[in-house]
Design an enzyme around this catalytic site. Structure first.
Site, mmCIF file in Angstrom:
data_model
loop_
_atom_site.group_PDB
_atom_site.id
_atom_site.type_symbol
_atom_site.label_atom_id
_atom_site.label_comp_id
_atom_site.label_asym_id
_atom_site.label_seq_id
_atom_site.Cartn_x
_atom_site.Cartn_y
_atom_site.Cartn_z
ATOM 1 N N ASP A 329 0.872 -1.165 0.000
ATOM 2 C CA ASP A 329 0.000 0.000 0.000
ATOM 3 C C ASP A 329 0.916 1.225 0.000
ATOM 4 O O ASP A 329 2.108 1.107 0.305
ATOM 5 C CB ASP A 329 -0.887 -0.022 1.246
ATOM 6 C CG ASP A 329 -1.637 1.278 1.453
ATOM 7 O OD1 ASP A 329 -2.278 1.746 0.498
ATOM 8 O OD2 ASP A 329 -1.566 1.833 2.561
ATOM 9 N N ASP A 530 -1.891 -0.701 5.966
ATOM 10 C CA ASP A 530 -2.107 -0.140 7.298
ATOM 11 C C ASP A 530 -3.545 0.239 7.583
ATOM 12 O O ASP A 530 -3.921 0.402 8.739
ATOM 13 C CB ASP A 530 -1.235 1.108 7.489
ATOM 14 C CG ASP A 530 -1.744 2.283 6.673
ATOM 15 O OD1 ASP A 530 -1.914 2.122 5.445
ATOM 16 O OD2 ASP A 530 -1.975 3.357 7.251
ATOM 17 N N ASP A 534 -7.287 -1.569 3.448
ATOM 18 C CA ASP A 534 -6.358 -2.636 3.062
ATOM 19 C C ASP A 534 -6.785 -4.000 3.600
ATOM 20 O O ASP A 534 -6.265 -5.031 3.162
ATOM 21 C CB ASP A 534 -4.949 -2.330 3.585
ATOM 22 C CG ASP A 534 -4.388 -1.047 3.014
ATOM 23 O OD1 ASP A 534 -4.539 -0.833 1.798
ATOM 24 O OD2 ASP A 534 -3.804 -0.255 3.776
#
Length: 641
Positions: A329, A530, A534
């Site tokens: 990410d 995080d 996600d």
């Protein structure tokens, strides 16, 4: 992990699980029995304690195993219960109690993991508020349960409120913090025609919006469904292990019965025949195999923990070795998650220091993340921040204030729309250049004249590029970037990190699709993220790793491992450690299998004394256990970045 102590509530929650209570009681009784035996107490005392351990730790797996028998299913749990009872029947009650404790503890850990995941998924729904303000046709307002909202209902979203449903803005302007859904690091301006998501946080403006998706089908609700579905799918990978356990259990039971029944049918005496059969069941039990696997993996988990990585299970530690591609990410993972000043572009004749000083003065009363970044930059340069008067904030545009007699406006490039084209033309070119570089452009206008543009960016983590390089060398594939942020910012960050493949503008479901697409090519994906957005992808990937300091509760619970210190360089070290642990496991399994084969062959073809059989069985356990503990040494943690 997330900065919050577990607290007595979490302890009480886990203690409420029956598996945890029974495992704790069984372990305590086993320990007391061991102490009593070592102190040479009356045999009746430690026998009673061991047998109590049998009952408390073994009744559930025994009952479950018996219930499975009508379905022609025989698992290792039931085999262990039978082996434990058989051991007790020939006087080896300690060995049997040890088997009980091992399996009771394993069941308790599995129950805890399941409960924590379920709690975190349910907690995600708390992001959406329980109530919403609905506008009636006559203009009146009513507060209703959010669950009662229907498509086409008109709702009012006040400043600072969480949004109750996915909706389209009809009127008003505001900045909405939607990082939980899209991963964008900064609040997003929302005006008429824009979509807002349930569970996101409204800023300082007021919005009128029309619900356009049922509450149960909102993006946040679909995230929950995706997490649950992906978690269930991942559990199917254990089917192969269950089949092996089934065949092994049947083989041992059949062999034990044959070893007992055939000699009796041929006229052998009962006592020595029973002794041989029970000796066989003990030496054939998989204790050595279990301990051949667990000590190295648990030692690796402990070593990783000392170096800031929480690996949630031995299965995760083992599967880390299979990683063939790492996906990152962007915001809060490869970057720090907070914007900082990346550059000051002053107009001709304007001093950059004076530009930043006035901009900081205008932003001083604001709590917007961009304002914090501007103020921080001014303070780091030692600039005195002038007081602001007549301050005003317009959601979606920016702020204005009177600074030292001058009217200063700081905000989005839309501020330039209020100026004549010939005045704003040069600054528009600068804005285009700044945004093309992947930065956020903040325009500063003083007394109706553009003074310049501040470029703000979410800074890449210090070890990100080195980590990408190390992971490429370790897995043979360059990591990829999956982000909900815009393409320009994503490509700029990817170039800094050394990542070639970038996928931007992804919603949570899009990230899941991308992970599945990569997996369909045969690659084993480890995803690092995080945020709540996600979590579905973390659950879908073979392995998910969450950032510990800023990670959302759902990401922390869904992930298989957590980087407690947000240190990306721990990723390649963790994968390398897993591969070393796997090599030790393979060596241990060979040792354990060799002992079992030798002892079983001896018992079948000769006369294996029970004490020697127990000594060989326990000896193999000690050998593989000590071999696995070698991974506790700090030298086993090798960071290459």
């Amino acid at each position: 992990m997330s900065g919050r102590p577990a607290g007595p509530g979490l302890v009480a929650r886990f203690w409420s699980l029956a598996e945890v209570r029974w495992a704790a009681i069984a372990t305590g009784l086993f320990a007391l029995g061991g102490v009593a035996q070592l102190l040479e107490s009356p045999p009746a005392l430690w026998w009673a304690l061991y047998l109590a351990c049998y009952v408390t730790g073994g009744w559930e797996p025994a009952l479950a195993g018996l219930r499975a028998l009508p379905e022609r299913t025989l698992d290792v749990d039931l085999l262990m219960i039978v082996a434990a009872v058989g051991a007790a029947s020939i006087g080896q009650v300690f060995d049997g109690a040890l088997l009980i404790v091992i399996f009771a503890t394993s069941g308790a850990l599995e129950a805890v993991a399941t409960a924590r995941t379920a709690d975190s998924v349910r907690a995600l729904l708390d992001l959406a508020p329980e109530r919403a303000t609905r506008l009636l046709p006559d203009g009146e307002e009513e507060v209703i349960e959010a669950a009662d909202l229907a498509v086409d209902d008109i709702i009012r979203i006040r400043p600072g409120e969480r949004i109750a449903a996915d909706a389209l803005v009809l009127d008003g302007a505001s900045d909405v913090e939607q990082a939980t859904i899209t991963g964008e690091p900064l609040p997003v301006a929302k005006t008429a025609g824009d979509e807002v998501f349930a569970g996101t946080l409204n800023g300082t403006g007021s919005l009128i919006a029309q619900v356009h998706r049922p509450v149960g089908e909102s993006v946040i609700a679909r995230i929950v469904a995706l997490v649950e579905k992906a978690s269930a799918t991942k559990a199917k990978t254990q089917l192969f292990i269950e089949k092996v356990e089934q065949w092994y259990s049947v083989a041992v039971v059949v062999a034990t019965l044959a070893l007992f029944g055939v000699p009796l049918a041929l006229g052998a005496e009962l006592q020595p025949t029973l002794l041989r059969a029970m000796t066989f069941m003990i030496v054939a039990s998989p204790c050595a195999v279990v301990l051949a696997t667990m000590p190295p993996l648990l030692s690796a988990i402990a070593l990783a923990g000392r170096n800031g990585v929480l690996v949630k299970s031995a299965l995760v530690m083992e599967r880390l070795a299979d990683t063939s591609l790492v996906a990152f990410d962007k915001t809060g993972t490869l970057t720090t998650g907070s914007p900082r000043l990346a550059g000051v572009h002053a107009a001709a004749g304007v001093d950059t220091t004076e530009l930043l000083r006035l901009a900081a003065g205008a932003e001083d009363p604001s709590e917007h993340p961009l304002a914090v970044a501007v103020l921080t930059a001014a303070q780091e340069r030692g600039l005195p921040v002038p007081p602001a008067g007549d301050f005003d904030s317009t959601p979606g545009h920016g702020v204005t204030a009177l600074i030292e007699g001058r009217r200063v406006a700081v905000g989005r490039p839309s501020l330039l729309d209020q100026l004549p084209d010939h005045v704003a033309a040069e600054t528009r070119h600068v804005v285009t250049h700044v945004e093309g570089a992947g930065h956020t452009a903040v325009v500063v206008v003083v007394d109706g004249r553009p003074w310049g543009v501040l470029a703000l960016a979410d800074h890449i983590r210090s070890r990100a590029a080195a980590t990408v390089e190390a992971l490429t060398a370790l897995t043979g594939a360059t990591p990829v970037l999956l982000t909900g942020d815009n393409l320009g910012a994503a490509r700029h960050l990817a170039a800094e990190a050394g990542i070639a493949d970038t996928y931007a503008g992804l919603l949570p479901a899009d990230k899941v699709d991308r992970v599945r697409h990569v997996q369909a090519r045969g690659q084993r994906v480890l995803l690092v993220g995080d945020g709540v957005n996600d979590a579905p992808a973390l659950a879908t990937a073979e392995l998910g790793v969450a950032m510990g300091r800023q990670g959302s509760d759902l990401a922390l619970q869904t992930a298989d491992a957590v980087l407690v210190r947000d240190d990306l360089s721990a990723l390649p070290a963790m994968i390398a450690l897993s591969r070393r642990a796997r090599r030790v496991v393979k060596a241990n399994l060979l040792i354990a299998a060799a002992f079992i084969i030798v002892l079983v062959t001896w018992d079948l073809t000769g006369h294996l004394p029970l004490p020697l059989g127990v000594a060989g069985h326990e000896g193999s356990t000690v050998i593989v256990g000590l071999n696995g503990l070698r991974l506790l040494r700090q030298s086993g943690w090798r960071q290459t970045t």
